[in-house]
Design a protein around this motif. Sequence first.
Motif, short mmCIF file in Angstrom:
data_model
loop_
_atom_site.label_atom_id
_atom_site.label_comp_id
_atom_site.label_asym_id
_atom_site.label_seq_id
_atom_site.Cartn_x
_atom_site.Cartn_y
_atom_site.Cartn_z
N LYS A 48 0.93 -1.32 0.07
CA LYS A 48 0.02 -0.05 -0.03
C LYS A 48 0.87 1.16 0.04
O LYS A 48 0.56 2.16 -0.78
N TYR A 49 1.84 1.25 0.78
CA TYR A 49 2.94 2.53 1.01
C TYR A 49 4.00 2.69 0.46
O TYR A 49 4.64 3.49 0.39
N GLY A 50 4.59 1.45 0.07
CA GLY A 50 5.99 1.23 -0.59
C GLY A 50 6.70 1.16 0.80
O GLY A 50 6.60 1.58 1.79
N TYR A 51 8.18 0.90 0.54
CA TYR A 51 9.05 0.64 1.51
C TYR A 51 9.27 1.79 2.17
O TYR A 51 9.46 2.06 3.23
N GLU A 52 9.63 2.85 1.49
CA GLU A 52 9.90 4.18 2.15
C GLU A 52 8.70 4.90 2.84
O GLU A 52 9.04 5.31 4.04
N GLY A 53 7.59 4.54 2.55
CA GLY A 53 6.39 5.20 3.29
C GLY A 53 5.85 4.03 4.50
O GLY A 53 4.88 4.55 5.21
N ALA A 54 6.30 2.96 4.35
CA ALA A 54 5.77 1.96 5.33
C ALA A 54 6.16 2.45 6.92
O ALA A 54 7.07 2.95 7.17
N SER A 55 5.12 2.02 7.60
CA SER A 55 5.47 2.54 8.91
C SER A 55 5.28 1.11 9.94
O SER A 55 4.23 0.26 9.85
N LEU A 94 4.74 -10.52 -4.21
CA LEU A 94 6.32 -10.63 -3.75
C LEU A 94 7.04 -9.64 -4.76
O LEU A 94 7.84 -8.91 -4.41
N PHE A 95 6.71 -10.01 -6.26
CA PHE A 95 7.47 -9.40 -7.14
C PHE A 95 7.01 -7.99 -7.16
O PHE A 95 7.83 -7.06 -7.77
N LYS A 96 5.56 -7.78 -6.87
CA LYS A 96 5.18 -6.33 -6.79
C LYS A 96 6.03 -5.35 -5.92
O LYS A 96 6.47 -4.45 -6.27
N LEU A 97 6.27 -5.95 -4.89
CA LEU A 97 7.21 -5.67 -3.82
C LEU A 97 8.63 -5.52 -4.34
O LEU A 97 9.03 -4.18 -4.09
N ILE A 98 9.14 -6.19 -4.97
CA ILE A 98 10.70 -6.19 -5.18
C ILE A 98 10.63 -5.30 -6.49
O ILE A 98 11.47 -4.23 -6.44
N PHE A 99 9.71 -5.17 -7.62
CA PHE A 99 9.85 -4.32 -8.61
C PHE A 99 9.37 -2.87 -8.56
O PHE A 99 9.87 -2.00 -8.97
N CYS A 100 8.44 -2.86 -7.59
CA CYS A 100 7.36 -1.50 -7.43
C CYS A 100 7.43 -0.76 -6.32
O CYS A 100 7.20 0.47 -6.07
#
Length: 205
Positions: A22-29, A110-116
């Motif tokens: 939902k938030y991406g790595y940078e925005g994750a809390s 999981l690849f949505k996480l890795i790539f995007c």
Amino acid sequence: MGTQGNDTRLAILEAGKQEFLKYGYEGASLRRIAREACVTTGAIYGYFPGKEALFEELTGDAADGLMDGYRKMHVDFAALPPEKQAAALDVISDENIPWMVDYVYDRFDLFKLIFCKSSKEYCDSYLSQLTEIEEASTWEFVKAMKELGHEVMDIDSTIIHILSRSFFQQLWEFVAHDVPREKALSYGLVLGTFQHAGWKKIMGL
């Protein structure tokens, strides 16, 4: 780890996956992850040193599996006698691209996480590692074709890098745009045919 501890760990991982999606790595809390997993933030640190470790736990096996499978494809190809490598180029797409697409789509989130949804550095590093496998294999193929007497075009490391990277950029596009699996398989085979026709021209085949 007891059953309760394992259940808690799995709950954290699932909440983490949804948070990263939902938030991406940078925005994750971690605070939101803890709330969704019904644990304290401190409890998360009992299982994972931090956000990076949680992300790696979610994606590491999937990323490594694609890397290892892709590397094996090239090791098997390099093991062929040079005179058979040229002929194998015609069928390698039909054999290997479906495996890659299915591997990714079986682990699509999981690849949505890795790539995007990862950090830019993480994604770039991963794609670069895959690209390096392709580049090394290409140079070996160039050498083999020259030894067979084919008139290989004069190419350098920059163009080989660009061509090698483009294949994984296409795979990234499938995931980024939520292309359905069937279309991704079809597109992948068309793109593979297109690329290998170009490589055959470059290699003087």
